[in-house]
Design an enzyme around this catalytic site. Structure first.
Site, mmCIF file in Angstrom:
data_model
loop_
_atom_site.group_PDB
_atom_site.id
_atom_site.type_symbol
_atom_site.label_atom_id
_atom_site.label_comp_id
_atom_site.label_asym_id
_atom_site.label_seq_id
_atom_site.Cartn_x
_atom_site.Cartn_y
_atom_site.Cartn_z
ATOM 1 N N SER A 1 41.242 50.833 41.521
ATOM 2 C CA SER A 1 42.380 50.129 40.928
ATOM 3 C C SER A 1 43.451 51.139 40.518
ATOM 4 O O SER A 1 43.161 52.333 40.357
ATOM 5 C CB SER A 1 41.896 49.381 39.672
ATOM 6 N N TYR B 1 38.426 47.672 31.413
ATOM 7 C CA TYR B 1 38.649 47.662 32.867
ATOM 8 C C TYR B 1 39.043 49.055 33.335
ATOM 9 O O TYR B 1 38.496 49.574 34.320
ATOM 10 C CB TYR B 1 39.762 46.654 33.177
HETATM 11 P P1 NAP Z 1 38.943 37.660 41.882
HETATM 12 O O1 NAP Z 1 39.860 36.851 42.699
HETATM 13 O O2 NAP Z 1 38.770 37.391 40.426
HETATM 14 O O3 NAP Z 1 37.495 37.680 42.583
HETATM 15 C C1 NAP Z 1 36.479 38.396 41.963
HETATM 16 C C2 NAP Z 1 35.212 38.139 42.756
HETATM 17 O O4 NAP Z 1 34.152 38.840 42.117
HETATM 18 C C3 NAP Z 1 34.848 36.676 42.805
HETATM 19 O O5 NAP Z 1 34.370 36.340 44.088
HETATM 20 C C4 NAP Z 1 33.698 36.589 41.808
HETATM 21 O O6 NAP Z 1 32.753 35.615 42.169
HETATM 22 C C5 NAP Z 1 33.058 37.949 41.970
HETATM 23 N N1 NAP Z 1 32.232 38.320 40.819
HETATM 24 C C6 NAP Z 1 32.632 38.559 39.555
HETATM 25 N N2 NAP Z 1 31.576 38.894 38.807
HETATM 26 C C7 NAP Z 1 30.475 38.842 39.598
HETATM 27 C C8 NAP Z 1 29.089 39.081 39.411
HETATM 28 N N3 NAP Z 1 28.600 39.425 38.213
HETATM 29 N N4 NAP Z 1 28.258 38.934 40.455
HETATM 30 C C9 NAP Z 1 28.733 38.573 41.669
HETATM 31 N N5 NAP Z 1 30.047 38.336 41.940
HETATM 32 C C10 NAP Z 1 30.895 38.471 40.900
HETATM 33 O O7 NAP Z 1 39.375 39.198 41.964
HETATM 34 P P2 NAP Z 1 40.218 39.983 43.058
HETATM 35 O O8 NAP Z 1 41.637 40.089 42.601
HETATM 36 O O9 NAP Z 1 39.914 39.458 44.423
HETATM 37 O O10 NAP Z 1 39.587 41.431 42.857
HETATM 38 C C11 NAP Z 1 38.497 41.856 43.628
HETATM 39 C C12 NAP Z 1 38.267 43.299 43.250
HETATM 40 O O11 NAP Z 1 39.502 44.019 43.397
HETATM 41 C C13 NAP Z 1 37.852 43.489 41.791
HETATM 42 O O12 NAP Z 1 36.944 44.572 41.702
HETATM 43 C C14 NAP Z 1 39.164 43.874 41.101
HETATM 44 O O13 NAP Z 1 38.935 44.653 39.931
HETATM 45 C C15 NAP Z 1 39.809 44.689 42.167
HETATM 46 N N6 NAP Z 1 41.261 44.831 42.094
HETATM 47 C C16 NAP Z 1 42.057 43.725 42.050
HETATM 48 C C17 NAP Z 1 43.446 43.924 42.046
HETATM 49 C C18 NAP Z 1 44.416 42.777 42.005
HETATM 50 O O14 NAP Z 1 45.607 43.032 41.718
HETATM 51 N N7 NAP Z 1 44.003 41.543 42.256
HETATM 52 C C19 NAP Z 1 43.984 45.213 42.079
HETATM 53 C C20 NAP Z 1 43.103 46.305 42.076
HETATM 54 C C21 NAP Z 1 41.745 46.093 42.099
HETATM 55 P P3 NAP Z 1 32.377 34.401 41.170
HETATM 56 O O15 NAP Z 1 33.053 33.237 41.775
HETATM 57 O O16 NAP Z 1 30.894 34.346 41.216
HETATM 58 O O17 NAP Z 1 32.901 34.723 39.792
HETATM 59 C C1 GCO Z 2 46.309 44.154 34.994
HETATM 60 C C2 GCO Z 2 45.943 43.843 36.419
HETATM 61 C C3 GCO Z 2 45.542 45.096 37.144
HETATM 62 C C4 GCO Z 2 45.162 44.745 38.545
HETATM 63 C C5 GCO Z 2 44.745 45.944 39.302
HETATM 64 C C6 GCO Z 2 45.836 46.943 39.461
HETATM 65 O O1 GCO Z 2 46.009 43.330 34.107
HETATM 66 O O2 GCO Z 2 46.894 45.226 34.799
HETATM 67 O O3 GCO Z 2 44.926 42.874 36.469
HETATM 68 O O4 GCO Z 2 44.474 45.702 36.478
HETATM 69 O O5 GCO Z 2 44.105 43.871 38.565
HETATM 70 O O6 GCO Z 2 43.571 46.515 38.825
HETATM 71 O O7 GCO Z 2 45.395 47.915 40.399
#
Ligand code: NAP
Ligand code: GCO
Length: 266
Positions: free
Chosen positions: A147, A160
């Protein structure tokens, strides 16, 4: 040398955790398009049914497993089931993750622990379960979804950021410890991506204006837009393919340039 062949995932088995929707779903879709067999997990029946239908709609025969990635017993069973049904896992993406946006002085220790458990301890648990198979097979790819908060802090995301900072170092340590087994471990660091996780930061305000955070991110991103999960597909395929066999311990930021930019003058 057929350079495009080095990006193929033909015949590989990929496990993408938390890939019922969001970033994980897009990465799994990309891997299927590149030829891999897909396994994914989630926790809820409703999400599982919707995910299987969504994969089928894209012509992807993904195998779904109910598994809470923080539960080592469930993870070990899931990996064994995948190995029996699809074969040894060649590619692991530790994608499952949560965030809690709470000022640190108001966050309970349990809330902090819950975020670290899913975002850092679980990638350890799942990687530990998958590595022996990769060692036996003589190759493997582990991609940890890091992230911006692996590098930067901001208000309300202490747990986080601590977890994602730790995940960056876990990535480098797995790379260091298992490189000699031809296992590469890298991170992918999405910027601000439009998924359910960031929906609260993009909500239209009662007066119809954009969310202040939404405007803030647009000003901090040279690309002047939020990312889409699709923006991660190509980089994720690269890190899972033979094209990256000498890339190890690297965090590939896919952020539209946020980390390079001081931000637009208001
Ligand atoms: P999201 O839409 O909230 O999806 C998260 C996924 O993780 C869901 O499928 C959820 O499934 C699963 N999950 C959560 N806790 C779990 C557990 N204990 N066991 C199994 N599955 C679990 O998030 P996203 O935005 O796609 O993010 C995916 C990854 O990218 C995360 O690691 C997040 O930190 C990272 N990320 C996101 C962003 C962003 O801007 N969106 C940026 C950087 C990094 P359930 O339906 O079972 O809850
Ligand atoms: C926040 C956001 C970010 C993104 C991502 C950025 O609240 O700042 O959720 O943390 O999820 O991780 O890379």
């Amino acid at each position: 040398m057929d350079i495009m062949k080095s990006f193929s995932l033909e015949g590989k088995v990929a496990l993408v955790t938390g890939a019922a929707y969001g970033i994980g779903f897009a990465i799994a879709e990309a891997y299927a398009n590149a030829g891999a067999k897909i396994a994914f997990n989630c926790r809820g029946k409703e999400h599982m049914e919707k995910a299987l239908a969504a994969y089928a709609e894209k012509g992807i025969d993904a195998k779904g497993y109910f598994c809470d990635v923080t539960d080592e017993e469930q993870v070990v069973k899931m990996v064994a089931d995948i190995e029996n049904e699809l074969g040894t896992i060649d590619i692991l993406v530790n994608n499952a993750g949560i965030i809690k946006r709470i000022p640190m002085h108001e966050m309970s220790a349990d809330e902090f622990r819950q975020v670290v458990d899913i975002d850092l301890n679980a990638p350890f648990i799942v990687s530990k379960a998958v590595i022996p198979g990769m060692m036996k097979k003589g190759h493997g790819k582990i991609i940890n979804v890091c992230s911006m908060m692996s590098e930067l802090g901001r208000e309300t995301v202490s747990a986080y950021a601590a977890a994602k900072g730790g995940l960056k170092m876990l990535t480098k340590n797995i790379a260091s410890e298992y490189g000699e087994y031809n296992i590469q471990c890298n991170g992918i660091g999405p910027g601000y991506i439009a998924t359910p996780q960031t929906a609260p930061l993009r909500e239209t305000q009662p007066d119809g204006s954009r969310h202040p955070f939404d405007k803030f991110i647009i000003g901090k991103t040279p690309a002047a837009r939020w990312g889409d999960p699709e923006d991660l597909m190509g980089p994720a395929v690269f890190l899972a393919s033979d094209a990256s066999n000498f890339v190890n311990g690297h965090i590939l930021y896919v952020d539209g340039g946020i980390l390079a930019y001081i931000g637009k003058q208001p």
